[in-house]
Design a protein around this motif. Sequence first.
Motif, PDB file in Angstrom:
ATOM      1  N   ASN A  82       1.130  -1.187  -0.136  1.00 38.21           N
ATOM      2  CA  ASN A  82       0.172   0.068  -0.289  1.00 38.21           C
ATOM      3  C   ASN A  82       0.872   1.422   0.140  1.00 38.21           C
ATOM      4  O   ASN A  82       2.050   1.042   0.926  1.00 38.21           O
ATOM      5  CB  ASN A  82      -1.001   0.330   1.342  1.00 38.21           C
ATOM      6  N   PRO A  83       0.466   1.743  -0.690  1.00 38.32           N
ATOM      7  CA  PRO A  83       1.478   3.126  -0.995  1.00 38.32           C
ATOM      8  C   PRO A  83       1.299   4.440   0.155  1.00 38.32           C
ATOM      9  O   PRO A  83       2.602   5.260   0.723  1.00 38.32           O
ATOM     10  CB  PRO A  83       1.132   4.128  -2.226  1.00 38.32           C
ATOM     11  N   VAL A  84      -0.188   4.354   1.037  1.00 38.96           N
ATOM     12  CA  VAL A  84       0.197   4.767   2.173  1.00 38.96           C
ATOM     13  C   VAL A  84       0.892   4.528   3.688  1.00 38.96           C
ATOM     14  O   VAL A  84       1.525   2.816   3.854  1.00 38.96           O
ATOM     15  CB  VAL A  84      -1.343   4.974   2.858  1.00 38.96           C
ATOM     16  N   PRO A  85       2.130   5.025   4.005  1.00 39.41           N
ATOM     17  CA  PRO A  85       3.126   4.646   4.888  1.00 39.41           C
ATOM     18  C   PRO A  85       2.562   4.311   6.923  1.00 39.41           C
ATOM     19  O   PRO A  85       0.972   4.556   6.590  1.00 39.41           O
ATOM     20  CB  PRO A  85       3.861   5.207   5.224  1.00 39.41           C
ATOM     21  N   PRO A  86       2.344   3.126   6.982  1.00 41.33           N
ATOM     22  CA  PRO A  86       1.427   1.891   8.354  1.00 41.33           C
ATOM     23  C   PRO A  86       1.765   3.610   8.990  1.00 41.33           C
ATOM     24  O   PRO A  86       2.589   4.566   9.441  1.00 41.33           O
ATOM     25  CB  PRO A  86       3.494   1.658   8.392  1.00 41.33           C
ATOM     26  N   PHE A  87       0.564   3.798   9.876  1.00 45.09           N
ATOM     27  CA  PHE A  87       0.426   4.394  10.575  1.00 45.09           C
ATOM     28  C   PHE A  87      -0.714   3.954  12.211  1.00 45.09           C
ATOM     29  O   PHE A  87      -0.813   2.995  11.966  1.00 45.09           O
ATOM     30  CB  PHE A  87      -0.967   6.015  10.070  1.00 45.09           C
ATOM     31  N   HIS A  88      -0.569   4.774  13.333  1.00 41.61           N
ATOM     32  CA  HIS A  88      -0.965   4.176  14.722  1.00 41.61           C
ATOM     33  C   HIS A  88      -2.834   4.952  14.631  1.00 41.61           C
ATOM     34  O   HIS A  88      -3.243   4.299  15.282  1.00 41.61           O
ATOM     35  CB  HIS A  88      -0.309   4.897  15.374  1.00 41.61           C
TER      36      HIS A  88
END
Length: 99
Positions: A82-88
């Motif tokens: 996924n082009p969206v980086p990991p997030f909390h």
Amino acid sequence: WVNHEISNFEYLMHLNALSGRSYKDLTQYPVFPWVINNYSNETLSLKDKQFFRDLTKSMGALGDEERVKTFEERFNSADPFNPVPPFHFGSHYSSPAIV
């Protein structure tokens, strides 16, 4: 600020201005740290540590273990393709719906 020539408020306002935040744009409204932890007492003692949140932890790390585990699992289960980086956290505190 370090030399006590400006207040904490002025320092934070300068940081907000340098980062492009403004009262004129709800999507870029200035941010200030949440430091008070106890809203149930009628009086606030600035010398009592119980009234302040633990600043060694992020906002998401505050709370019970299940809450913290939820954010960690979200981050660790991110799709590597996924082009969206990991997030909390899935929402931003400065969105127009919240401000």
